[in-house]
Design a protein around this motif. Structure first.
Motif, PDB file in Angstrom:
ATOM      1  N   VAL A  56       0.015  15.084   2.707  1.00 57.98           N
ATOM      2  CA  VAL A  56      -1.005  14.978   3.738  1.00 57.98           C
ATOM      3  C   VAL A  56      -1.829  13.698   3.530  1.00 57.98           C
ATOM      4  O   VAL A  56      -2.132  13.309   2.407  1.00 57.98           O
ATOM      5  CB  VAL A  56      -1.895  16.236   3.734  1.00 57.98           C
ATOM      6  N   GLY A  57      -2.126  13.043   4.616  1.00 58.97           N
ATOM      7  CA  GLY A  57      -2.780  11.736   4.578  1.00 58.97           C
ATOM      8  C   GLY A  57      -1.841  10.629   5.015  1.00 58.97           C
ATOM      9  O   GLY A  57      -2.279   9.544   5.410  1.00 58.97           O
ATOM     10  N   SER A  67      -4.696  10.300  -3.339  1.00 60.03           N
ATOM     11  CA  SER A  67      -3.934  11.458  -2.872  1.00 60.03           C
ATOM     12  C   SER A  67      -4.567  12.771  -3.296  1.00 60.03           C
ATOM     13  O   SER A  67      -4.082  13.471  -4.178  1.00 60.03           O
ATOM     14  CB  SER A  67      -2.483  11.379  -3.355  1.00 60.03           C
ATOM     15  N   ARG A  68      -5.674  13.091  -2.648  1.00 65.48           N
ATOM     16  CA  ARG A  68      -6.378  14.345  -2.905  1.00 65.48           C
ATOM     17  C   ARG A  68      -5.504  15.534  -2.491  1.00 65.48           C
ATOM     18  O   ARG A  68      -4.622  15.364  -1.666  1.00 65.48           O
ATOM     19  CB  ARG A  68      -7.693  14.346  -2.101  1.00 65.48           C
ATOM     20  N   PRO A  69      -5.719  16.713  -3.077  1.00 56.93           N
ATOM     21  CA  PRO A  69      -6.856  17.066  -3.933  1.00 56.93           C
ATOM     22  C   PRO A  69      -6.642  16.855  -5.436  1.00 56.93           C
ATOM     23  O   PRO A  69      -7.608  16.763  -6.180  1.00 56.93           O
ATOM     24  CB  PRO A  69      -7.060  18.545  -3.637  1.00 56.93           C
ATOM     25  N   LEU A  70      -5.392  16.772  -5.891  1.00 59.25           N
ATOM     26  CA  LEU A  70      -5.175  16.660  -7.338  1.00 59.25           C
ATOM     27  C   LEU A  70      -5.027  15.221  -7.804  1.00 59.25           C
ATOM     28  O   LEU A  70      -4.868  14.973  -8.999  1.00 59.25           O
ATOM     29  CB  LEU A  70      -3.951  17.487  -7.761  1.00 59.25           C
ATOM     30  N   LEU A 130       0.855  -1.193   0.000  1.00 60.86           N
ATOM     31  CA  LEU A 130       0.000   0.000   0.000  1.00 60.86           C
ATOM     32  C   LEU A 130       0.886   1.236   0.000  1.00 60.86           C
ATOM     33  O   LEU A 130       1.861   1.316   0.752  1.00 60.86           O
ATOM     34  CB  LEU A 130      -0.894  -0.020   1.244  1.00 60.86           C
ATOM     35  N   THR A 131       0.565   2.212  -0.861  1.00 54.98           N
ATOM     36  CA  THR A 131       1.363   3.433  -0.933  1.00 54.98           C
ATOM     37  C   THR A 131       0.461   4.647  -1.070  1.00 54.98           C
ATOM     38  O   THR A 131      -0.742   4.530  -1.339  1.00 54.98           O
ATOM     39  CB  THR A 131       2.378   3.362  -2.087  1.00 54.98           C
ATOM     40  N   HIS A 132       1.066   5.818  -0.895  1.00 52.73           N
ATOM     41  CA  HIS A 132       0.317   7.078  -0.885  1.00 52.73           C
ATOM     42  C   HIS A 132       1.116   8.138  -1.619  1.00 52.73           C
ATOM     43  O   HIS A 132       2.322   8.249  -1.444  1.00 52.73           O
ATOM     44  CB  HIS A 132       0.076   7.515   0.575  1.00 52.73           C
ATOM     45  N   SER A 133       0.434   8.902  -2.463  1.00 55.57           N
ATOM     46  CA  SER A 133       1.017   9.996  -3.224  1.00 55.57           C
ATOM     47  C   SER A 133       1.951   9.454  -4.310  1.00 55.57           C
ATOM     48  O   SER A 133       1.952   8.255  -4.617  1.00 55.57           O
ATOM     49  CB  SER A 133       1.748  10.985  -2.308  1.00 55.57           C
ATOM     50  N   CYS A 134       2.749  10.341  -4.898  1.00 54.26           N
ATOM     51  CA  CYS A 134       3.634   9.986  -6.015  1.00 54.26           C
ATOM     52  C   CYS A 134       5.061  10.344  -5.641  1.00 54.26           C
ATOM     53  O   CYS A 134       5.437  11.520  -5.640  1.00 54.26           O
ATOM     54  CB  CYS A 134       3.211  10.719  -7.293  1.00 54.26           C
ATOM     55  N   LEU A 186      -6.661   1.362  -7.260  1.00 57.17           N
ATOM     56  CA  LEU A 186      -6.710   2.758  -6.833  1.00 57.17           C
ATOM     57  C   LEU A 186      -7.832   2.911  -5.814  1.00 57.17           C
ATOM     58  O   LEU A 186      -8.954   2.465  -6.051  1.00 57.17           O
ATOM     59  CB  LEU A 186      -6.962   3.679  -8.035  1.00 57.17           C
ATOM     60  N   ILE A 187      -7.524   3.539  -4.681  1.00 49.93           N
ATOM     61  CA  ILE A 187      -8.538   3.742  -3.647  1.00 49.93           C
ATOM     62  C   ILE A 187      -8.573   5.218  -3.251  1.00 49.93           C
ATOM     63  O   ILE A 187      -7.610   5.949  -3.449  1.00 49.93           O
ATOM     64  CB  ILE A 187      -8.271   2.875  -2.395  1.00 49.93           C
ATOM     65  N   THR A 188      -9.699   5.639  -2.681  1.00 50.20           N
ATOM     66  CA  THR A 188      -9.750   6.975  -2.092  1.00 50.20           C
ATOM     67  C   THR A 188      -8.885   6.994  -0.836  1.00 50.20           C
ATOM     68  O   THR A 188      -8.653   5.957  -0.206  1.00 50.20           O
ATOM     69  CB  THR A 188     -11.191   7.357  -1.732  1.00 50.20           C
ATOM     70  N   ASP A 189      -8.438   8.164  -0.455  1.00 46.83           N
ATOM     71  CA  ASP A 189      -7.628   8.273   0.755  1.00 46.83           C
ATOM     72  C   ASP A 189      -8.378   7.753   1.978  1.00 46.83           C
ATOM     73  O   ASP A 189      -7.782   7.164   2.887  1.00 46.83           O
ATOM     74  CB  ASP A 189      -7.221   9.732   0.988  1.00 46.83           C
ATOM     75  N   ALA A 190      -9.689   7.958   1.991  1.00 45.30           N
ATOM     76  CA  ALA A 190     -10.494   7.551   3.142  1.00 45.30           C
ATOM     77  C   ALA A 190     -10.560   6.036   3.306  1.00 45.30           C
ATOM     78  O   ALA A 190     -10.917   5.549   4.392  1.00 45.30           O
ATOM     79  CB  ALA A 190     -11.905   8.122   3.016  1.00 45.30           C
TER      80      ALA A 190
END
Length: 284
Positions: free
Chosen positions: A202-203, A147-150, A120-124, A169-173
């Protein structure tokens, strides 16, 4: 090809949401290296202008310690060398040094991933993208937060699809749901503080809290250039335009903080160009 005007490059550099901190630092070095080759002479006025540009580039991305670190190392050469060619070569050498550090990080991080695991990873992160590229042909599953908002996670998944890697792909939530299913969490870093705490998109902090609750190890993959010296003080968490949130509300009712801080006690290990560290190992 003529060097892009500094004002245009600075605006693009500050607005960039798609590239990781290391890649942005290298882009700045490339621009500086190219710009000095176009100077008529490297006199005192030119040196002052270059120092000012380094300061503006560093101030443009205050959450990214690697930008300050690499550009300040280049500025040390600015004070030491005699001609533009040497200064351009110094920028090229620092770019190569940064890339080698990333490659070494990838070598050690890859050893933590086994076939049939879910990551599992977050952002780029540009460092993690190099890692994911090395996983081509491995039977593994990569879950990516949007990785909202963009939603730069969308572009990550598109690239992983091109590499024939299994992705979701999943939502941050949803991150807290997937830490219970994942074998490990891996994230990059925009900065590492002197105690090992992580500054990242953030997240990340919420993801780390969920991972700890589900006994899912969280690894930070980041070269030592991202370590923030204690003398630098508290990190600035960049605020971006609230228009990115896409809501028709007064701006006074909106906030768009782009980075958060994950305490070191939520991190299982740090991976840098020297290896895997179960206790934070500062270089600076």
């Amino acid at each position: 090809m003529a060097c892009e005007p500094f004002a245009d490059f600075l605006q693009r550099f500050k607005a960039d949401r798609q590239h990781g901190a290391s890649e942005l630092a290298r882009q700045a070095l490339v621009w500086l290296g190219q710009s000095v080759t176009e100077l008529a002479c490297l006199d005192a006025a030119a040196r002052r202008a270059l120092r000012d540009q380094v300061g503006q580039l560093t101030a443009a991305r205050p959450s990214m310690s690697v930008v300050a670190h690499l550009l300040q190392r280049w500025q040390q050469q600015l004070d030491a060398v005699d001609d533009a060619a040497q200064l351009a070569a110094a920028a090229t050498q620092l770019v190569a040094l940064s890339r080698q550090a990333v490659d070494d990080c990838v070598t050690y991080a890859r050893q933590l991933i086994s076939p049939q695991q879910t990551l599992l990873t977050h952002s780029c992160s540009s460092t993690l993208m190099r890692l994911f590229s090395s996983l081509r042909g491995m039977d593994c599953h990569i879950v990516v937060c949007e990785s909202r908002p963009l939603c730069e996670g969308v572009s990550v998944v598109r690239q992983l699809d091109d590499w024939d890697l299994a992705t979701t792909l999943i939502t941050d939530a949803q991150a807290g749901l997937y830490t219970a299913q994942a074998d490990l969490v891996m994230v990059g870093a925009d900065s590492l503080l002197s105690d090992g705490a992580l500054v990242n998109k953030v997240g990340t902090r919420l993801l780390a809290l969920a991972a700890q609750r589900d006994n899912c190890p969280l690894y930070v993959v980041a070269e030592s250039f991202k370590q923030r010296p204690p003398a630098a003080g508290e990190p600035v968490l960049e605020q971006m335009a609230v228009s990115e949130l896409g809501h028709d509300l007064p701006s006074s009712r909106l906030a768009n903080t782009y980075f958060d801080i994950t305490p070191a006690d939520l991190i299982s290990a740090w991976v840098d160009e020297r290896g895997v560290h179960r206790r934070f190992s500062p270089m600076l």
